[in-house]
Structures are given as structure tokens and as C-alpha cells.
Design a protein around this motif. Structure first.
Motif, PDB file in Angstrom:
ATOM      1  N   VAL A  53     -45.961  59.767  84.608  1.00 53.98           N
ATOM      2  CA  VAL A  53     -46.010  58.281  83.882  1.00 53.98           C
ATOM      3  C   VAL A  53     -47.508  58.300  83.115  1.00 53.98           C
ATOM      4  CG1 VAL A  53     -44.302  57.272  84.565  1.00 53.98           C
ATOM      5  CG2 VAL A  53     -46.278  56.918  86.061  1.00 53.98           C
ATOM      6  N   ASP A  54     -48.736  58.777  84.160  1.00 54.22           N
ATOM      7  CA  ASP A  54     -50.116  58.736  83.509  1.00 54.22           C
ATOM      8  C   ASP A  54     -51.382  60.102  83.772  1.00 54.22           C
ATOM      9  OD1 ASP A  54     -52.777  57.764  82.179  1.00 54.22           O
ATOM     10  OD2 ASP A  54     -52.473  55.954  83.823  1.00 54.22           O
ATOM     11  N   SER A  55     -51.691  60.512  83.320  1.00 58.53           N
ATOM     12  CA  SER A  55     -52.372  61.189  83.160  1.00 58.53           C
ATOM     13  C   SER A  55     -53.746  61.109  83.331  1.00 58.53           C
ATOM     14  CB  SER A  55     -52.254  62.802  82.401  1.00 58.53           C
ATOM     15  OG  SER A  55     -51.603  62.788  82.451  1.00 58.53           O
ATOM     16  N   GLY A  56     -54.561  59.613  84.174  1.00 58.95           N
ATOM     17  CA  GLY A  56     -55.378  59.097  84.055  1.00 58.95           C
ATOM     18  C   GLY A  56     -56.875  60.285  84.495  1.00 58.95           C
ATOM     19  N   LYS A  57     -57.675  60.264  84.257  1.00 57.10           N
ATOM     20  CA  LYS A  57     -58.871  61.155  85.731  1.00 57.10           C
ATOM     21  C   LYS A  57     -59.602  60.546  85.785  1.00 57.10           C
ATOM     22  CE  LYS A  57     -60.325  62.492  80.029  1.00 57.10           C
ATOM     23  NZ  LYS A  57     -61.633  62.590  79.289  1.00 57.10           N
ATOM     24  N   LYS A  58     -59.265  59.338  86.172  1.00 56.67           N
ATOM     25  CA  LYS A  58     -59.859  58.632  87.526  1.00 56.67           C
ATOM     26  C   LYS A  58     -59.152  59.273  88.628  1.00 56.67           C
ATOM     27  CE  LYS A  58     -61.516  54.123  89.146  1.00 56.67           C
ATOM     28  NZ  LYS A  58     -61.893  52.682  88.696  1.00 56.67           N
ATOM     29  N   LEU A  59     -57.795  58.965  88.152  1.00 61.23           N
ATOM     30  CA  LEU A  59     -57.472  59.106  89.889  1.00 61.23           C
ATOM     31  C   LEU A  59     -56.414  59.886  89.495  1.00 61.23           C
ATOM     32  CD1 LEU A  59     -55.571  54.942  90.039  1.00 61.23           C
ATOM     33  CD2 LEU A  59     -58.008  56.221  91.209  1.00 61.23           C
ATOM     34  N   GLY A  60     -56.385  61.246  89.038  1.00 65.98           N
ATOM     35  CA  GLY A  60     -55.747  61.844  88.870  1.00 65.98           C
ATOM     36  C   GLY A  60     -54.209  61.957  87.975  1.00 65.98           C
ATOM     37  N   ASP A  61     -52.985  63.037  88.350  1.00 67.84           N
ATOM     38  CA  ASP A  61     -51.552  62.590  87.203  1.00 67.84           C
ATOM     39  C   ASP A  61     -51.048  61.786  88.587  1.00 67.84           C
ATOM     40  OD1 ASP A  61     -52.623  64.050  85.587  1.00 67.84           O
ATOM     41  OD2 ASP A  61     -51.209  65.934  86.818  1.00 67.84           O
ATOM     42  N   VAL A  62     -50.314  60.723  87.960  1.00 66.64           N
ATOM     43  CA  VAL A  62     -49.369  59.691  88.470  1.00 66.64           C
ATOM     44  C   VAL A  62     -48.286  59.614  88.306  1.00 66.64           C
ATOM     45  CG1 VAL A  62     -49.236  57.211  88.394  1.00 66.64           C
ATOM     46  CG2 VAL A  62     -52.341  58.390  88.372  1.00 66.64           C
ATOM     47  N   LYS A  84     -46.145  53.201  91.198  1.00 68.23           N
ATOM     48  CA  LYS A  84     -46.618  54.156  90.564  1.00 68.23           C
ATOM     49  C   LYS A  84     -47.440  55.113  91.725  1.00 68.23           C
ATOM     50  CE  LYS A  84     -47.500  52.669  86.226  1.00 68.23           C
ATOM     51  NZ  LYS A  84     -48.942  52.080  85.338  1.00 68.23           N
ATOM     52  N   PHE A  85     -47.446  56.240  91.609  1.00 63.58           N
ATOM     53  CA  PHE A  85     -47.707  57.220  92.769  1.00 63.58           C
ATOM     54  C   PHE A  85     -48.342  58.760  92.767  1.00 63.58           C
ATOM     55  CE2 PHE A  85     -43.863  54.801  93.795  1.00 63.58           C
ATOM     56  CZ  PHE A  85     -44.185  54.131  95.583  1.00 63.58           C
ATOM     57  N   PHE A  86     -49.220  58.953  93.384  1.00 62.33           N
ATOM     58  CA  PHE A  86     -49.548  60.078  93.796  1.00 62.33           C
ATOM     59  C   PHE A  86     -48.142  61.303  93.744  1.00 62.33           C
ATOM     60  CE2 PHE A  86     -53.619  58.051  94.457  1.00 62.33           C
ATOM     61  CZ  PHE A  86     -53.913  58.190  92.926  1.00 62.33           C
ATOM     62  N   ALA A 100     -44.827  60.180  99.711  1.00 58.51           N
ATOM     63  CA  ALA A 100     -45.366  59.593  98.198  1.00 58.51           C
ATOM     64  C   ALA A 100     -46.537  58.970  98.820  1.00 58.51           C
ATOM     65  CB  ALA A 100     -45.036  59.140  97.075  1.00 58.51           C
ATOM     66  N   GLN A 101     -48.129  58.440  98.269  1.00 57.54           N
ATOM     67  CA  GLN A 101     -49.623  57.954  97.956  1.00 57.54           C
ATOM     68  C   GLN A 101     -49.505  56.790  96.942  1.00 57.54           C
ATOM     69  OE1 GLN A 101     -53.212  60.073  98.025  1.00 57.54           O
ATOM     70  NE2 GLN A 101     -53.488  58.425  99.437  1.00 57.54           N
ATOM     71  N   VAL A 102     -49.028  55.736  97.668  1.00 60.51           N
ATOM     72  CA  VAL A 102     -49.666  54.865  96.030  1.00 60.51           C
ATOM     73  C   VAL A 102     -50.849  55.055  95.143  1.00 60.51           C
ATOM     74  CG1 VAL A 102     -50.006  52.174  95.849  1.00 60.51           C
ATOM     75  CG2 VAL A 102     -48.706  52.795  97.600  1.00 60.51           C
ATOM     76  N   ALA A 103     -50.741  54.979  94.234  1.00 64.72           N
ATOM     77  CA  ALA A 103     -51.386  54.925  92.805  1.00 64.72           C
ATOM     78  C   ALA A 103     -52.261  54.138  92.516  1.00 64.72           C
ATOM     79  CB  ALA A 103     -50.929  56.151  91.729  1.00 64.72           C
ATOM     80  N   ASP A 104     -53.630  53.972  93.909  1.00 60.47           N
ATOM     81  CA  ASP A 104     -54.214  53.170  93.510  1.00 60.47           C
ATOM     82  C   ASP A 104     -55.670  52.999  94.398  1.00 60.47           C
ATOM     83  OD1 ASP A 104     -55.085  52.277  95.908  1.00 60.47           O
ATOM     84  OD2 ASP A 104     -53.610  50.562  96.340  1.00 60.47           O
TER      85      ASP A 104
END
Length: 260
Positions: A53-62, A84-86, A100-104
Motif C-alpha cells: 500500500v506504500d513504498s515510503g522511504k522512511k519506513l520502507g515498503d508497507v 499497515k504492516f511490514f 507481521a510487524q506493525v508499520a509505525d
């Protein structure tokens, strides 16, 4: 004109239904003793999937987690809703359980959950244990690979990825997670060794057996540790067959039983 308005109304309704997200919110529970996550689906296609759902540079792919057309979210009060998870790992080949790990951007390490199919129902388990260790921020490293099929979570849980088993590690002190960095494991992968402030804490995740080998701080130097291990330590088995690393005594008189 009337027919045109009806057609436009139906088209708008169809688009609205198509865009509507089907969501299931799960409240996670604690892990039960000897619990496994290797259920085979009773209906073809009953499996989980990670959807980017997201390819954010800060957290990585989500990713979002989906079961068929349903998006899975986890509500672990008082924490915010997690949707949203890694990508972490599937726990079996049939993909009926995943880690799965929570993406925060948690101050420590974001929470881990096991989401699985249990008796045809979607279930969630929180992989967390209370800890008051002074070095928790240093040793809470998230997910570490022990082998291709075994991972370590936050120095507290071992998860096997083929048969979907989860093992809480026996702690050195009950009130705190293991206060050391993971170094290596035995040949059978069952005994994990952690370098603490003054010892090599060893724990077999299957049997729960432990062995605390006191070591001078100078010998825990990461640059020379591998060489020191090869020269000064040997793997020895207990009567139960559990391997522990012990200091090598070159003056020891070897018995025939030492080779069995």
C-alpha cells in the motif's frame, strides 16, 4: 431523460460498492502454551496475502494484510488501530498463518502479531511480554534470522516458519527479556547463545534448558570472539542430548563416553 438519470444513479452506486473496503478488526490475545499455527484450509483459497500500500522511504515498503477480499486490522488497546504492516514471514506453506510487524515509528520496536486461521476463524496473537530490563532498547532488535526457517523476535520468542510453532524463550530473569545480543546457535539450531554483560547465556528453545557460562568481559570482544570460541570452547551435550558451549579444558582426560 428519466432513463439517463437512473443509469447514472446505478453507475454511481456500482462504483461506490466497488471502492468500499471490507475490513475486519481483530482484538489480539496472548499466546497459549504449546500453541501451533499450521492449519490446513477447509475451503480452497482460504489464505492470507500481503498487499503493498506504500513504498515510503522512511519506513520502507508497507503492506495491508488481506484474507480473500477482507482487509485485516488489529486493535490492541490502548495502542492505535494497526492496519499497515511490514512483511515479516508466512508460518506455513499453505499461508494460513503469518508473522507481521506493525508499520509505525515506535520508540522501541513496533509490535509483532501472529495472524492465523483457527477453526475457520481469523485470529490474532500478540508476541509481547512485559519487561523492565535496563538495556531493553539495546537488545530489542525486532526480527533476527537464526536460519532460513527459524527467526528470533525481540530476544523473547523463537518462531519456526515451516510448521508454524512459537516458543517463548526462557529468560535469565523473569522480569526482563534477555539482556544481551544474539551471537550464534548450536549445529542443530536449538540452542541460542546471547552475550550478556558478563556471561554467555545459553537457552534451548525446545526443551527450556539453560546454561549460563561466566566469561571475562575481554573475551566478549566482537572482533575476536569467533577466534576465541574456536580455540577455547567446545560444544558438549547433556544427558538429554542438548548442546551447550563450554570452556575447553586441554588437560582433561578424555573418556570413551566423550566421543559417543
Amino acid at each position: 431523460m428519466k432513463k439517463t438519470l437512473i443509469a447514472l444513479f446505478l453507475s454511481a452506486a456500482l462504483f461506490a460498492c466497488k471502492d468500499q473496503k471490507i475490513e475486519k478488526i481483530i482484538h489480539p490475545r496472548d499466546l497459549k502454551p504449546n500453541e501451533s499455527f499450521n492449519e490446513f484450509p477447509k475451503v480452497k483459497g482460504d489464505a492470507f496475502a500481503f498487499v503493498k500500500v506504500d513504498s515510503g522511504k522512511k519506513l520502507g515498503d508497507v503492506y495491508a494484510i488481506k484474507f480473500k477480499d477482507t482487509v485485516i486490522s488489529v486493535q490492541n488497546d490502548p495502542k492505535p488501530l494497526a492496519d499497515k504492516f511490514f512483511v515479516s514471514r508466512f508460518l506455513n506453506t499453505q499461508k494460513t498463518a503469518l508473522l507481521a510487524q506493525v508499520a509505525d515509528s515506535s520508540d522501541l520496536v513496533s509490535p509483532f502479531y501472529i495472524i492465523s486461521l483457527k477453526n475457520g476463524q481469523i485470529d490474532a496473537i500478540k508476541l509481547e511480554r512485559a519487561s523492565i530490563g535496563k538495556d531493553d532498547k539495546k537488545v530489542t532488535a525486532g526480527l533476527q534470522e537464526i536460519s532460513l526457517s527459524i527467526v528470533l523476535v525481540n530476544n523473547d520468542f523463537v518462531v519456526t516458519l515451516i510448521n508454524g510453532n512459537v516458543y517463548p524463550l526462557k529468560r535469565q530473569n523473569d522480569s526482563e527479556r534477555i539482556q544481551g545480543r544474539f551471537l550464534l546457535n548450536s549445529a542443530d539450531k536449538n540452542t541460542l547463545i546471547f552475550a550478556t554483560a558478563n556471561s554467555l547465556y545459553q537457552v534451548n528453545y525446545k526443551t527450556g534448558e539453560t546454561y549460563d557460562l561466566i566469561v571475562a568481559p575481554g573475551k566478549l570482544n566482537a572482533a575476536t570472539f569467533t577466534k576465541d570460541i574456536m580455540q577455547n570452547y567446545r560444544w558438549e551435550k547433556t544427558p538429554k542430548g542438548t548442546s551447550f558451549l563450554k570452556e575447553y579444558d586441554s588437560n582433561k582426560i578424555l573418556e570413551l563416553s566423550d566421543f559417543k
